[in-house]
Motif scaffolding. Structure first.
Motif, short mmCIF file in Angstrom:
data_model
loop_
_atom_site.label_atom_id
_atom_site.label_comp_id
_atom_site.label_asym_id
_atom_site.label_seq_id
_atom_site.Cartn_x
_atom_site.Cartn_y
_atom_site.Cartn_z
N ASP A 72 0.68 -1.08 0.12
CA ASP A 72 0.17 -0.10 -0.04
C ASP A 72 1.19 1.48 0.17
O ASP A 72 0.43 2.30 -0.98
CB ASP A 72 -1.17 -0.09 0.91
CG ASP A 72 -1.45 -1.03 1.22
OD1 ASP A 72 -2.43 -1.48 -0.06
OD2 ASP A 72 -2.89 -1.22 2.38
N ALA A 73 2.04 0.82 0.55
CA ALA A 73 2.52 2.24 0.75
C ALA A 73 3.02 2.32 -0.07
O ALA A 73 3.49 3.89 -0.75
CB ALA A 73 4.06 2.02 1.91
N ALA A 74 4.11 1.53 -1.19
CA ALA A 74 4.36 1.34 -3.18
C ALA A 74 3.50 2.31 -3.20
O ALA A 74 3.90 2.72 -4.28
CB ALA A 74 5.00 0.49 -3.15
N ALA A 75 2.01 2.17 -3.67
CA ALA A 75 1.53 2.69 -4.56
C ALA A 75 0.95 4.66 -3.90
O ALA A 75 0.45 4.84 -5.00
CB ALA A 75 -0.18 1.58 -4.55
N LEU A 76 1.56 4.32 -2.77
CA LEU A 76 1.19 5.87 -2.29
C LEU A 76 1.98 7.10 -2.36
O LEU A 76 2.21 8.13 -3.05
CB LEU A 76 1.07 5.78 -0.68
CG LEU A 76 -0.22 7.16 -0.42
CD1 LEU A 76 -1.05 8.29 -1.24
CD2 LEU A 76 -0.64 7.36 0.83
N VAL A 77 3.27 5.96 -2.49
CA VAL A 77 4.41 7.22 -2.81
C VAL A 77 5.45 5.81 -3.61
O VAL A 77 6.32 5.12 -2.70
CB VAL A 77 5.16 7.20 -1.36
CG1 VAL A 77 6.95 8.09 -1.00
CG2 VAL A 77 4.40 7.78 -0.03
N PRO A 78 5.13 5.98 -4.78
CA PRO A 78 5.77 5.68 -6.03
C PRO A 78 7.58 5.80 -5.53
O PRO A 78 8.07 6.80 -5.42
CB PRO A 78 5.74 6.18 -7.59
CG PRO A 78 4.32 6.96 -6.64
CD PRO A 78 4.24 7.03 -5.29
N GLY A 79 8.10 4.41 -5.70
CA GLY A 79 9.14 4.12 -5.14
C GLY A 79 9.46 4.58 -4.64
O GLY A 79 10.91 3.99 -4.02
N LEU A 80 9.74 4.48 -3.12
CA LEU A 80 9.52 4.46 -1.96
C LEU A 80 9.95 3.26 -1.48
O LEU A 80 10.90 2.88 -1.05
CB LEU A 80 8.33 5.30 -0.84
CG LEU A 80 8.85 5.02 0.66
CD1 LEU A 80 9.89 5.77 1.33
CD2 LEU A 80 7.53 4.83 1.83
N ALA A 81 9.44 1.76 -1.99
CA ALA A 81 9.64 0.74 -1.74
C ALA A 81 8.87 -0.16 -2.66
O ALA A 81 8.21 0.22 -4.11
CB ALA A 81 8.52 0.18 -0.66
N PRO A 82 9.11 -1.42 -3.10
CA PRO A 82 8.76 -2.09 -3.98
C PRO A 82 7.44 -2.58 -4.55
O PRO A 82 7.08 -2.87 -3.53
CB PRO A 82 9.95 -3.51 -4.38
CG PRO A 82 10.24 -3.47 -2.92
CD PRO A 82 9.96 -2.58 -2.04
N THR A 83 6.88 -2.91 -5.88
CA THR A 83 5.59 -2.87 -5.77
C THR A 83 6.16 -4.77 -5.73
O THR A 83 7.37 -5.10 -6.10
CB THR A 83 5.21 -2.55 -7.38
OG1 THR A 83 6.33 -3.35 -7.65
CG2 THR A 83 5.51 -0.91 -7.63
N GLN A 84 4.51 -5.17 -5.50
CA GLN A 84 4.34 -6.71 -5.84
C GLN A 84 5.18 -7.33 -7.57
O GLN A 84 6.13 -8.38 -7.37
CB GLN A 84 3.04 -6.85 -5.72
CG GLN A 84 2.33 -6.54 -4.49
CD GLN A 84 0.90 -7.22 -4.32
OE1 GLN A 84 0.40 -6.77 -4.91
NE2 GLN A 84 0.83 -8.01 -3.21
N ALA A 85 4.96 -6.31 -8.55
CA ALA A 85 5.32 -6.95 -9.55
C ALA A 85 7.06 -6.94 -9.01
O ALA A 85 7.32 -8.30 -10.00
CB ALA A 85 5.12 -6.28 -11.14
N GLN A 86 7.56 -5.74 -8.99
CA GLN A 86 9.21 -5.72 -8.68
C GLN A 86 9.32 -7.13 -7.77
O GLN A 86 10.79 -8.01 -7.85
CB GLN A 86 9.26 -5.08 -8.04
CG GLN A 86 9.37 -3.63 -9.08
CD GLN A 86 9.45 -2.14 -8.53
OE1 GLN A 86 9.40 -1.35 -7.25
NE2 GLN A 86 9.74 -0.83 -9.33
N VAL A 87 9.23 -7.39 -6.95
CA VAL A 87 9.59 -8.12 -5.56
C VAL A 87 9.48 -9.80 -6.56
O VAL A 87 10.01 -10.90 -6.41
CB VAL A 87 8.49 -8.33 -4.43
CG1 VAL A 87 9.03 -9.46 -3.03
CG2 VAL A 87 9.27 -6.52 -4.22
N ALA A 88 8.06 -9.98 -7.05
CA ALA A 88 7.85 -10.87 -8.33
C ALA A 88 8.91 -11.28 -8.94
O ALA A 88 8.95 -11.88 -9.84
CB ALA A 88 6.45 -11.40 -8.05
N ALA A 89 9.26 -10.60 -9.39
CA ALA A 89 10.33 -10.70 -10.65
C ALA A 89 11.45 -11.05 -10.24
O ALA A 89 12.86 -12.29 -10.44
CB ALA A 89 10.48 -9.60 -11.01
#
Length: 445
Positions: free
Chosen positions: A91-108
């Motif tokens: 949720d934090a990654a969506a609200l502040v782009p770049g602050l933390a990885p997205t689910q897609a980035q972690v999945a990759a």
């Protein structure tokens, strides 16, 4: 490659800082993406990548030191709702782009071996560190992780109807006055990994919530084959082979110790009351551990959270953090209470093996008996612990806990653990340790 420093925090203007910092992190990510993949980098490319990642992480700390509370309150409606950590970071990654990885980035990155990852999950560790470092946010997050999981309501109903519950990697059975949680990752000697996590926590929820039992027991299931065929094995710790092959996500560590293990230690929270020993409330049971064969790593950590430990005379305990390159969860917080500072350091930093049937072992294990006497001892200990009533036992449990580890002490330690374990999890030393001490490269995941 020249790396520009991050933006200067604008003060109280959250939106302006989100725009500025997100732009900076986007640029850093694009520059990193133009470099070869990590396994193909030469020395210059490796140094450039590390410089980019380090600068971006320093910017994340700068942003969060000013805005962690504002961000947390936005994600939780000013702490009116509870969000578990595995959802909170995305949720934090969506609200502040770049602050933390997205689910897609972690999945990759999850498709890669641990040594091939750039460590995008380190940013989750930074985020959790700063949330937990703030007393109000951190205590609220601890509260969220102590609530029963959503799946536990249905699981409890099934257990109360059938008297047994098969969760795949864990089972719950009834034994007289006790609900018994069996670790059942039998192929890997009842070790813990990403596949076992939900099952063990749901199982703990069920044991604590079950009104037909007075105490809970944790023990390992019978191993069907291999060196220990036909024997119960308590817990072989984290699945090191899965760790080496990149199958243990960083959040696994926080979910385990803020969820499953902390629930055993503190009980379950109620949504309307803080789980505080002084002014709050919790739903608790006494926990008995039955150690058969060995308690390695995470298994030994659990023994520091349970109320009464029974061990076979031939069993032993170790905390092989040095050979893994990671922090042994809450052992650094708890072990010295049992054995003193020097022995704790020897166990954690020099991998001292502790025989359960030894002077030091008996500082952790309350009863050490012949292996064939474990079942009878469990029954006897259950009767002894419940003989004066469960209410008084829980009251004493809370009072003892307040004296050594109130929730805020745990919260502060968890903040440090989130940061340091994130760096350890992606350290080159972890890979070399696993190859040297575990022969991980030649093991099958």
């Amino acid at each position: 490659m020249d790396v520009a420093p991050g933006p200067v925090v604008a003060g109280s203007d959250f939106a302006a800082d989100v725009a500025a910092f997100s732009g900076y992190w986007r640029d850093a990510a694009e520059r990193l993406a133009r470099l070869p993949a990590k396994p193909n980098r030469d020395a210059a490319a490796y140094d450039a990548a590390e410089s980019l990642k380090q600068a971006a992480r320093e910017a994340r700390f700068a942003f969060l030191r000013r805005h962690a509370r504002t961000l947390y309150d936005k994600l939780t409606d000013n702490r009116a709702k509870f969000v578990r950590i595995e959802r909170l970071v995305y949720d934090a990654a969506a609200l502040v782009p770049g602050l933390a990885p997205t689910q897609a980035q972690v999945a990759a990155e999850a498709e890669l071996r641990q040594s091939e990852k750039d460590g995008v999950e380190i940013d989750q560790g930074i985020l959790c560190n700063q949330f937990l470092a703030n007393a109000d946010c951190g205590l609220h997050l601890c509260h969220a992780m102590l609530l029963p999981r959503e799946e536990s309501t249905e699981a409890l109903a099934k257990f109360q109807r059938d008297g047994t519950l098969d969760l795949g990697y864990a089972r719950v059975e009834r034994q007289g006055k006790a609900a018994v949680l069996l670790l059942s990752n039998r192929r890997f000697l009842n070790s813990e990994d990403n596949a076992t996590q939900a099952a063990t926590e749901i199982g703990a929820d069920v044991c604590i919530l079950d009104r037909q039992s007075e105490v809970a027991v944790l023990r390992g299931d019978v191993v069907p084959e291999g060196k220990y065929a036909g024997r119960r094995v308590y817990n072989a710790g984290i699945n090191l082979t899965h760790l080496y092959y990149g199958k243990i996500p960083f959040l696994w560590f926080l979910i385990r110790d803020m969820g499953f293990v902390n629930k055993m230690f503190r009980g379950l929270a109620r949504p309307d009351v803080a789980p505080d020993e002084v002014a709050g409330d919790s739903i608790e049971k006494l926990w008995i551990s039955a150690v058969e064969t060995f308690a390695i790593g995470g298994g030994c950590q659990i023994l520091l959270a349970t109320d009464f430990n029974i061990a076979g005379r031939d069993a032993y305990m170790t905390l092989p953090a040095r050979k893994e390159g990671i922090i042994p969860a809450m052992a650094n917080l708890r072990l010295s209470r049992f054995v003193g500072d020097r022995l704790a350091r020897q166990a954690i930093m020099y991998e001292r093996r502790i025989e359960c049937d030894s002077e030091v072992g008996r500082m952790i294990c309350d009863e050490v008996v012949e292996p064939g006497e474990i079942d009878a001892t469990i029954t006897r200990v259950i009767d002894r612990l419940t003989g004066s009533g469960a209410v008084g036992a829980i009251g004493n449990r809370r009072a003892l806990r307040l004296g050594v580890e109130p929730l805020d002490t745990f919260r502060r330690y968890a903040a440090l653990y989130a940061r340091e374990q994130a760096y350890c999890h992606f350290s080159p030393a972890l890979i070399s340790n696993l190859e040297q001490y575990w022969n991980a490269a030649n093991r099958r995941a």
